[in-house]
Design an enzyme around this catalytic site. Structure first.
Site, short mmCIF file in Angstrom:
data_model
loop_
_atom_site.label_atom_id
_atom_site.label_comp_id
_atom_site.label_asym_id
_atom_site.label_seq_id
_atom_site.Cartn_x
_atom_site.Cartn_y
_atom_site.Cartn_z
CD GLU A 1 -1.95 2.25 1.09
OE1 GLU A 1 -1.73 3.06 0.38
OE2 GLU A 1 -1.94 2.73 2.42
CB CYS B 1 -2.32 6.80 1.76
SG CYS B 1 -3.25 5.73 2.40
#
Length: 472
Positions: A221, A255
């Site tokens: 990720e 993010c």
């Protein structure tokens, strides 16, 4: 994570021992089954909830969050511990699947078995919620875990271990491997069965390379450059509030936070004016905290200065807003060229770029023109679903932002420079398992195929049967 070895010898020397201990404890963890793991994970959730004031204070001190951001993070973390514990059995247990017309004499099943030991390398921006998205799901699936927290938030990692030890004492199911990037690098080659990493694309590539030699699978990720598209018929005040919170919550260090906003021409001026008014009311230290990594301030300032040098304009704030260790308030930029760093690279700060587009369709096209593809948001009334369908992203919020991480059943992850693999939801549980297929022959059939005792007539009959079945 710096892959260059700079850690003291002791953490690295003990890492192999921790992996060995985690592997040994896996036999008991698997033996207690889904029910036993569910009971213990729900107890872990209860312990964390009872000790919530501790971690909220710690996240404020160590990570620089304001209390509201810490509460939001812990709410999401507890949601995912609960969901993974309650749903692992349903998602992963052996189930029957159709055998098909040519294999009717076989019982076909599939189940999802744990890998063994999972290495989790966590980030500093959400030092509880993000690693829990791997740790809880890996544990619920029957794995044991060796967890390396960020060197910027070691105390949060220790709190996770302490609360787990209180819920599951003396079993070494969850091991902590504190230290800097050298420990993370060593974890990749320590014999774990899978690595789950959250961080930058550059470090993710090094993790992938480190795991390649042993063919250790990896979940990555790696961040995003998420965009919001605002259509001409959108609820403009709601879109403004969502953009501001999506771009500035957690000091923009998310993010999946909003960094680019594309607004249809008919409502652009109204949107920008209202956003500017609201942004001037948001304050560092009250509404959002400090920048966790000092070096990130240089990135934020560079993006702002580059955008202005390329012809963009500062609507609220500017380079002077970057004052270590803070960004003093939201920075709103407009008319920034698409090739500017603020449009192509992850800024990871409370900076929003708002650009005008002819319509929402053009907004979607520009939003998709990115190497990242993590999350996205669409604000519209009549064509919201169609616009969302056109977004290149792993997760999309419609008439909201950042709603998907709070839904336990939804997978979280992206593609491109945002990485691959999924945490959360049923896909997140399966991410930490090996699908295992099984067939069981129930009775013989007159058509012999998978044996050298077959005759020529058997193959002829099979050929005719296949033709009838699949040529319709």
């Amino acid at each position: 994570m710096d892959m260059v070895s700079t850690a003291e010898p002791d953490p690295l020397d003990s890492l192999d021992t921790k992996v060995t201990r985690a592997r040994a404890s896996g036999a008991w963890w698997r033996e207690i089954g889904h029910h036993g793991r569910r009971t213990r994970l729900l107890e872990w959730r209860r312990v964390m909830a009872r000790r919530l004031p501790e971690i909220l204070d710690l996240l404020q001190r160590e990570n620089g969050k304001v209390r509201a951001d810490a509460v939001v993070e812990m709410t999401a973390a507890l949601t995912h511990v609960d969901w993974s514990a309650r749903n692992a059995r349903r998602v992963l247990s052996r189930r029957r699947v159709p055998s098909g017309p040519l294999m009717l004499n076989h019982l076909a099943t599939v189940e999802y078995r744990p890998y063994g030991v999972i290495g989790v390398i966590g980030p500093w921006n959400y030092p509880v919620h993000t690693p829990v998205g791997s740790i809880a799901y890996a544990l619920a699936a029957g794995n044991t875990v060796v967890f390396k927290p960020s060197e910027y938030t070691p105390a949060a990692g220790q709190w996770l271990l302490d609360t787990f030890e209180e819920a599951v004492p003396g079993r070494s199911v969850l091991q902590l491997a504190p230290g800097d990037g050298a420990v993370g690098a060593a974890l990749c080659t320590a014999g774990v069965d899978k690595v789950a990493f959250t961080g930058s694309p550059a470090t993710g590539a090094r993790v992938l390379a480190a795991c390649a030699a042993s063919l250790t699978p990896v979940l990555l990720e790696l961040g995003g450059k998420d965009a919001m598209v605002v259509a001409a018929d959108a609820d403009v005040p709601a879109a403004v509030e969502a953009a501001l919170w999506g771009g500035c919550s957690n000091t923009g260090q998310s993010c999946a936070g909003i960094e680019r906003v594309y607004v249809a021409d008919p409502v652009y001026d109204r949107f920008l004016d209202l956003l500017a008014r609201r942004a001037r009311e948001v304050r560092s230290g009250t509404d959002f905290g400090r920048i966790t990594m000092p070096g990130q301030l240089d990135v934020i300032r560079r993006h702002i200065e580059d955008a202005l040098a390329r012809g963009g304009r500062a609507v609220v704030g500017g380079p002077d807003s970057v004052r270590p260790p803070h960004v003093t308030g939201p920075v709103i930029l407009a008319d920034v060229p698409e090739d500017a760093a603020a449009m192509r690279e992850e800024t990871f700060g409370p900076v929003l770029v708002v650009n005008r587009v002819a319509d929402a369709a053009e907004g979607v096209e520009r939003a998709n023109d990115s190497d990242y593809a993590l999350g996205a948001a669409v604000f519209a009334r009549r064509r919201a679903g169609a616009l969302a369908d056109g977004m290149r992203a792993g997760m999309i919020s419609v008439n909201d932002v950042l709603s998907f991480p709070a839904v336990g059943a939804l997978p979280f992850g992206g593609r491109g420079r945002s990485g691959f693999g999924r945490i959360h939801g049923a896909d997140g549980l399966r991410e930490f398992t090996v699908p295992t297929a099984r067939t069981r022959k129930l009775f013989d059939v007159p058509l012999a195929v998978s044996t050298y005792a077959r005759g020529g007539r058997d193959i002829t009959r099979l050929e005719r049967l296949v033709t009838r079945l699949y040529s319709r």
